[in-house]
Scaffold this active site. Structure first.
Site, mmCIF file in Angstrom:
data_model
loop_
_atom_site.group_PDB
_atom_site.id
_atom_site.type_symbol
_atom_site.label_atom_id
_atom_site.label_comp_id
_atom_site.label_asym_id
_atom_site.label_seq_id
_atom_site.Cartn_x
_atom_site.Cartn_y
_atom_site.Cartn_z
ATOM 1 N N GLY A 10 0.814 -1.203 0.000
ATOM 2 C CA GLY A 10 0.000 0.000 0.000
ATOM 3 C C GLY A 10 0.851 1.257 0.000
ATOM 4 N N ASP A 34 -3.092 -12.701 4.510
ATOM 5 C CA ASP A 34 -4.422 -12.139 4.705
ATOM 6 C C ASP A 34 -4.665 -12.017 6.200
ATOM 7 O OD1 ASP A 34 -7.093 -11.486 4.825
ATOM 8 O OD2 ASP A 34 -7.775 -13.084 3.490
ATOM 9 N N ALA A 58 -5.424 -2.167 5.684
ATOM 10 C CA ALA A 58 -6.827 -1.863 6.001
ATOM 11 C C ALA A 58 -7.636 -1.783 4.716
ATOM 12 C CB ALA A 58 -6.930 -0.536 6.757
ATOM 13 N N THR A 60 -9.492 0.754 3.011
ATOM 14 C CA THR A 60 -9.513 2.207 3.119
ATOM 15 C C THR A 60 -10.446 2.892 2.127
ATOM 16 O OG1 THR A 60 -7.588 2.341 1.662
ATOM 17 C CG2 THR A 60 -7.165 2.303 4.038
ATOM 18 N N THR A 99 -7.523 6.699 11.803
ATOM 19 C CA THR A 99 -8.039 7.761 10.938
ATOM 20 C C THR A 99 -8.754 8.845 11.720
ATOM 21 O OG1 THR A 99 -9.658 8.177 9.158
ATOM 22 C CG2 THR A 99 -10.110 6.343 10.608
ATOM 23 N N TYR A 123 -16.741 3.101 7.723
ATOM 24 C CA TYR A 123 -15.282 3.095 7.795
ATOM 25 C C TYR A 123 -14.815 3.523 9.178
ATOM 26 C CZ TYR A 123 -10.452 4.529 6.909
ATOM 27 O OH TYR A 123 -9.090 4.696 6.975
ATOM 28 N N TRP A 148 -6.499 12.256 5.279
ATOM 29 C CA TRP A 148 -6.369 12.737 3.900
ATOM 30 C C TRP A 148 -4.991 12.442 3.327
ATOM 31 C CZ3 TRP A 148 -9.078 18.193 3.440
ATOM 32 C CH2 TRP A 148 -10.425 18.071 3.817
#
Length: 283
Positions: A10, A34, A58, A60, A99, A123, A148
Site C-alpha cells: 500500500g 491475509d 486496512a 480504506t 483515521t 469506515y 487525507w
C-alpha cells in the site's frame, strides 16, 4: 529490530519499507498474507517472531466500506484483532494506523488524542473497532491517527484534481469538509521516529494546519500552474457519495509534539509532493 509490516504494497507500506533499512523487515500483504485469516497470519508471525508489527493494512475505500460494512469490519476490526492477538503471542509491540474518521466532525477545534470517539460512517466504526482491539489486547501499542493521506502513484486527491482540471477545465469542490492533507512521506518519517521512542499511546500524525477540500484543491491548482481553472465551492450535501464524512475533523498533534515529532505545514508538504511528481513544473 525485527519488524513485520502489514500492507507492505500500500501507499504507506511502500513508503515505510526503505526507511526501515536498518532493521530486519518482513513485508506482508495480499494475496499471500491475509490478516482476516487468523490461523495463517498467526503462523506467519509465529515463524518470524517480530519485535514490532507495523499495521497500516486496512480496507480504506471509504465509500466501499459504506456499501459493504460487514467487509469493512471484517478487514479493519477483526483483521486488527488477529494482528493484535498474534502480537500478544510473540510479545511484540504493535503500531496500528487509524483515521480522523473515528470522530463525528462536530467539533469547534481540531481533535486531540483524548477526545471522545463517535464515528458516523462504516469506515470510522470499523477503525474504532481496530483501535479497541489494539487497546484491549495489548499493553505495548501505538495508535496513529492520520487524515487525507496522499502519495505518488495510485489514486489520490491531488492527482484526481489535476486530472479533472485538465479534462473539464472547471471544478466543483466541497468547501465544508475540513481536515489535514497529509503527505505519506512525512507520515512515514514520523512513524519511524515514533517507534524509536517506545513511548506507547495514541498519536495524531498529520501535516500541520487544517484545510477544506476546496482550499486543498485551490492550492493544488496554484502549485501546478493551473490557477486559471475555476473552482466553484459546493456543500458536501451537493456531492453525492455513499459515505458521509465527518465535516470538521482536523487533528491536533499534541502527544507526538511533546516528544519532538512534528510534521511540516500541509502547504509545504504539498509543494514538495507536486515537485517530486512533476506536476509542480507543468505549465
Amino acid at each position: 529490530m525485527k519488524i513485520l509490516l502489514t500492507g507492505c504494497k500500500g501507499q504507506l507500506g511502500r513508503t515505510l519499507l526503505p526507511l526501515l533499512s536498518d532493521h530486519e523487515v518482513l513485508g506482508a500483504d495480499l494475496p499471500d498474507d491475509d490478516i482476516t485469516d487468523r490461523e495463517r497470519f498467526t503462523a506467519r508471525v509465529r515463524s518470524f517472531r517480530p519485535d514490532l508489527i507495523l499495521h497500516p493494512a486496512a480496507m480504506t475505500n471509504v465509500d466501499g466500506c459504506a456499501r459493504d460494512p460487514e467487509a469493512a469490519y471484517r478487514a479493519n476490526g477483526m483483521g486488527t484483532q488477529n494482528v493484535a492477538l498474534a502480537a500478544a503471542e510473540v510479545n511484540a509491540e504493535l503500531l496500528t494506523v487509524s483515521t480522523n474518521e473515528v470522530f463525528d466532525g462536530r467539533a469547534e477545534q481540531p481533535y486531540g488524542e483524548w477526545d471522545a470517539l463517535n464515528p458516523i460512517n462504516a469506515y470510522g466504526r470499523s477503525k474504532v473497532a481496530a483501535e479497541w482491539y489494539t487497546r484491549s489486547l495489548l499493553r505495548r501499542f501505538y495508535i496513529v491517527r492520520t487524515a487525507w493521506l496522499y502519495a505518488a502513484g495510485g489514486r489520490n486527491f491531488p492527482h484526481r484534481i489535476i486530472q479533472l482540471a485538465d479534462e473539464r477545465g472547471a471544478l466543483q469542490v466541497v468547501t465544508d469538509e475540513v481536515s489535514n492533507p497529509t503527505y505519506v512521506e512525512d507520515l512515514a518519517a514520523a512513524i519511524v521516529q515514533l517507534i524509536q521512542t517506545h513511548a506507547y499511546g495514541i498519536y495524531h500524525l498529520v501535516n500541520a494546519g487544517p484545510a477544506s477540500r476546496c482550499e486543498f484543491a485551490e492550492e493544488i491548482l496554484r502549485l501546478s500552474n493551473r490557477e486559471a481553472v475555476p473552482i466553484t465551492p459546493i456543500l458536501s450535501c451537493e456531492f453525492k457519495r455513499d459515505s458521509a464524512p465527518p465535516l470538521y475533523a482536523p487533528l491536533a498533534n499534541n502527544a507526538a509534539a511533546a516528544l519532538g515529532i512534528r510534521l511540516r505545514p500541509w502547504r509545504a508538504a504539498l509543494a514538495d509532493f507536486l515537485q517530486k511528481t512533476g506536476y509542480g513544473s507543468q505549465a
